[in-house]
Design an enzyme around this catalytic site. Structure first.
Site, PDB file in Angstrom:
ATOM      1  N   ASN A 188      -3.526 -31.484 102.013  1.00 43.17           N
ATOM      2  CA  ASN A 188      -3.272 -30.172 102.614  1.00 43.17           C
ATOM      3  C   ASN A 188      -3.997 -30.142 103.968  1.00 43.17           C
ATOM      4  O   ASN A 188      -5.207 -29.985 104.013  1.00 43.17           O
ATOM      5  CB  ASN A 188      -3.810 -29.081 101.669  1.00 43.17           C
ATOM      6  CG  ASN A 188      -3.714 -27.700 102.281  1.00 43.17           C
ATOM      7  OD1 ASN A 188      -3.073 -27.508 103.323  1.00 43.17           O
ATOM      8  ND2 ASN A 188      -4.350 -26.722 101.658  1.00 43.17           N
ATOM      9  N   TRP A 189      -3.213 -30.292 105.027  1.00 45.48           N
ATOM     10  CA  TRP A 189      -3.826 -30.376 106.364  1.00 45.48           C
ATOM     11  C   TRP A 189      -4.193 -29.011 106.935  1.00 45.48           C
ATOM     12  O   TRP A 189      -4.791 -28.934 108.005  1.00 45.48           O
ATOM     13  CB  TRP A 189      -2.876 -31.113 107.327  1.00 45.48           C
ATOM     14  CG  TRP A 189      -3.061 -32.599 107.300  1.00 45.48           C
ATOM     15  CD1 TRP A 189      -3.670 -33.329 106.312  1.00 45.48           C
ATOM     16  CD2 TRP A 189      -2.649 -33.541 108.296  1.00 45.48           C
ATOM     17  NE1 TRP A 189      -3.657 -34.660 106.624  1.00 45.48           N
ATOM     18  CE2 TRP A 189      -3.028 -34.825 107.844  1.00 45.48           C
ATOM     19  CE3 TRP A 189      -1.980 -33.441 109.510  1.00 45.48           C
ATOM     20  CZ2 TRP A 189      -2.780 -35.988 108.574  1.00 45.48           C
ATOM     21  CZ3 TRP A 189      -1.723 -34.600 110.233  1.00 45.48           C
ATOM     22  CH2 TRP A 189      -2.121 -35.846 109.774  1.00 45.48           C
ATOM     23  N   LYS A 190      -3.789 -27.943 106.242  1.00 44.91           N
ATOM     24  CA  LYS A 190      -4.109 -26.578 106.728  1.00 44.91           C
ATOM     25  C   LYS A 190      -3.696 -26.436 108.199  1.00 44.91           C
ATOM     26  O   LYS A 190      -2.741 -27.060 108.630  1.00 44.91           O
ATOM     27  CB  LYS A 190      -5.588 -26.271 106.505  1.00 44.91           C
ATOM     28  CG  LYS A 190      -6.026 -26.584 105.075  1.00 44.91           C
ATOM     29  CD  LYS A 190      -7.342 -26.013 104.716  1.00 44.91           C
ATOM     30  CE  LYS A 190      -7.644 -26.385 103.262  1.00 44.91           C
ATOM     31  NZ  LYS A 190      -8.733 -25.632 102.709  1.00 44.91           N
ATOM     32  N   HIS A 230      -1.790 -20.383  97.758  1.00 40.01           N
ATOM     33  CA  HIS A 230      -3.113 -20.889  98.143  1.00 40.01           C
ATOM     34  C   HIS A 230      -4.056 -19.708  98.366  1.00 40.01           C
ATOM     35  O   HIS A 230      -3.662 -18.688  98.929  1.00 40.01           O
ATOM     36  CB  HIS A 230      -3.008 -21.740  99.416  1.00 40.01           C
ATOM     37  CG  HIS A 230      -4.250 -22.526  99.670  1.00 40.01           C
ATOM     38  ND1 HIS A 230      -5.390 -21.939 100.170  1.00 40.01           N
ATOM     39  CD2 HIS A 230      -4.550 -23.825  99.460  1.00 40.01           C
ATOM     40  CE1 HIS A 230      -6.340 -22.863 100.262  1.00 40.01           C
ATOM     41  NE2 HIS A 230      -5.858 -24.021  99.829  1.00 40.01           N
ATOM     42  N   GLU A 235      -6.256 -19.172 100.454  1.00 39.66           N
ATOM     43  CA  GLU A 235      -6.396 -18.724 101.849  1.00 39.66           C
ATOM     44  C   GLU A 235      -5.284 -17.744 102.207  1.00 39.66           C
ATOM     45  O   GLU A 235      -5.454 -16.917 103.096  1.00 39.66           O
ATOM     46  CB  GLU A 235      -6.438 -19.939 102.788  1.00 39.66           C
ATOM     47  CG  GLU A 235      -7.794 -20.626 102.721  1.00 39.66           C
ATOM     48  CD  GLU A 235      -7.791 -22.110 103.077  1.00 39.66           C
ATOM     49  OE1 GLU A 235      -6.791 -22.593 103.624  1.00 39.66           O
ATOM     50  OE2 GLU A 235      -8.805 -22.772 102.773  1.00 39.66           O
ATOM     51  N   GLU A 248      -7.668 -24.394  91.728  1.00 41.32           N
ATOM     52  CA  GLU A 248      -8.626 -24.458  92.837  1.00 41.32           C
ATOM     53  C   GLU A 248      -9.555 -23.248  92.788  1.00 41.32           C
ATOM     54  O   GLU A 248      -9.200 -22.175  93.299  1.00 41.32           O
ATOM     55  CB  GLU A 248      -7.887 -24.421  94.180  1.00 41.32           C
ATOM     56  CG  GLU A 248      -6.957 -25.574  94.435  1.00 41.32           C
ATOM     57  CD  GLU A 248      -6.696 -25.741  95.936  1.00 41.32           C
ATOM     58  OE1 GLU A 248      -7.040 -26.808  96.456  1.00 41.32           O
ATOM     59  OE2 GLU A 248      -6.191 -24.824  96.578  1.00 41.32           O
ATOM     60  N   GLY A 289     -13.604 -26.008 100.441  1.00 40.37           N
ATOM     61  CA  GLY A 289     -14.293 -26.173 101.722  1.00 40.37           C
ATOM     62  C   GLY A 289     -15.798 -25.941 101.674  1.00 40.37           C
ATOM     63  O   GLY A 289     -16.438 -25.829 102.715  1.00 40.37           O
ATOM     64  N   SER A 347     -12.976 -29.307  97.619  1.00 41.33           N
ATOM     65  CA  SER A 347     -14.033 -30.235  98.035  1.00 41.33           C
ATOM     66  C   SER A 347     -13.949 -31.623  97.408  1.00 41.33           C
ATOM     67  O   SER A 347     -14.980 -32.275  97.205  1.00 41.33           O
ATOM     68  CB  SER A 347     -15.413 -29.621  97.762  1.00 41.33           C
ATOM     69  OG  SER A 347     -15.583 -28.440  98.516  1.00 41.33           O
ATOM     70  N   GLY A 378      -8.061 -31.028 100.817  1.00 41.00           N
ATOM     71  CA  GLY A 378      -8.008 -30.398 102.138  1.00 41.00           C
ATOM     72  C   GLY A 378      -8.728 -31.255 103.166  1.00 41.00           C
ATOM     73  O   GLY A 378      -8.202 -32.266 103.644  1.00 41.00           O
ATOM     74  N   GLY A 379      -9.962 -30.868 103.479  1.00 39.29           N
ATOM     75  CA  GLY A 379     -10.752 -31.516 104.528  1.00 39.29           C
ATOM     76  C   GLY A 379     -10.663 -33.040 104.528  1.00 39.29           C
ATOM     77  O   GLY A 379     -10.346 -33.647 105.559  1.00 39.29           O
TER      78      GLY A 379
END
Ligand code: PGA
Length: 250
Positions: free
Chosen positions: A11-13, A99, A101, A168, A174, A211, A232-233
């Site tokens: 997930n590159w956001k 998600h 976010e 999640e 994150g 994470s 993600g990150g």
């Protein structure tokens, strides 16, 4: 560790531009060299990169997904939005829905349910995100929250084979904080219980997100009920993303 298929979803956001595409060359090479291993990689870049990604991963077995979609099936006057039909037409087969976010900007379970139905109608696979906030966890409301997210989110959905649930916990996204294995096992068992009892859908795949990195993935792999990860990150760095996959198959 079992020999089942594992998903690794990047997930590159809101990161990445056209130059970032080259960074996945390593990943393409890695998948070619490891065809026999049972993993499926799926990239979810921002909308602006979907087309270039679809060209880039043509002739590979890497999947492509968007990070959200509008709930309307048809084209219409919705400035700034993209629907499932457009995502499918650009060459993607997956979409992330629910998600945290986006939930934090007011996406309700009802809206998420409409998005899931629209995605399935347009033949997309859905990565359906659920998870409790830190406040809900502290109040011991985790089960209550995820039960309601699952039941409302999947209400009236028929094709469960198109769904992957991404558990999640919001407090782990994150933050570098990952639940203990005991906690994850307990919560995933509960999700499985709800899927079986309330939806008669015991086979829905469940992945974990929050994470995940090359240092903690081996410990997470000890949990047999996890079918993969939403990353993600760490997924924006191809070396780290490959390391996560490699460490799952040692
Ligand atoms: P993270 O993000 O790996 O950076 O915690 C996961 C996600 O938001 O899907």
């Amino acid at each position: 560790m079992t020999n089942k298929l594992r998903y690794f979803i990047a997930n590159w956001k809101m990161y990445g531009d056209i130059m970032s595409l080259n960074s996945i060359d390593k990943v393409i090479k890695f998948t070619r060299l490891n065809k026999k291993k049972k993993f499926k990689l799926i990239y979810c870049p921002p909308y602006t990169l979907l087309y270039s990604f679809s060209k880039k991963i043509k002739n590979t077995n890497i999947g492509l997904g968007a990070q959200n979609c509008h709930s309307e099936n048809d084209y219409g006057p919705y400035t700034g939005y993209i629907n499932a039909k457009m995502i499918k037409k650009i060459g993607a087969n997956y979409v992330i829905v629910g998600h945290s976010e986006n939930r934090s900007y007011g996406e309700s379970n009802l809206l998420i349910n409409k998005k899931i139905k629209s995605a399935i109608k347009n033949k997309l696979n859905v990565i359906f995100c659920i998870g409790e906030t830190i406040v809900e966890k502290k109040k011991k409301h985790t089960f209550r929250v995820i039960k309601s997210q699952i039941i409302k989110g999947l209400s009236g959905v028929k094709y469960f084979n198109k769904i992957i649930i991404a558990y999640e916990p919001v407090w782990s996204i994150g933050t570098g904080i990952v639940p203990t294995n005991l906690e994850l096992i307990k919560n995933i068992n509960f999700i499985k219980h709800i899927l079986k009892k309330n939806l008669k859908a015991p086979r829905i795949k469940i992945i974990y997100g929050g994470s995940v990195n090359p240092n903690n993935v081996m410990n997470l792999n000890l949990i047999n009920s996890i079918d993969g990860y939403l990353v993600g990150g760490a997924s924006q760095n191809s070396k780290k993303f490959i390391d996560i996959v490699k460490k799952s198959f040692i």
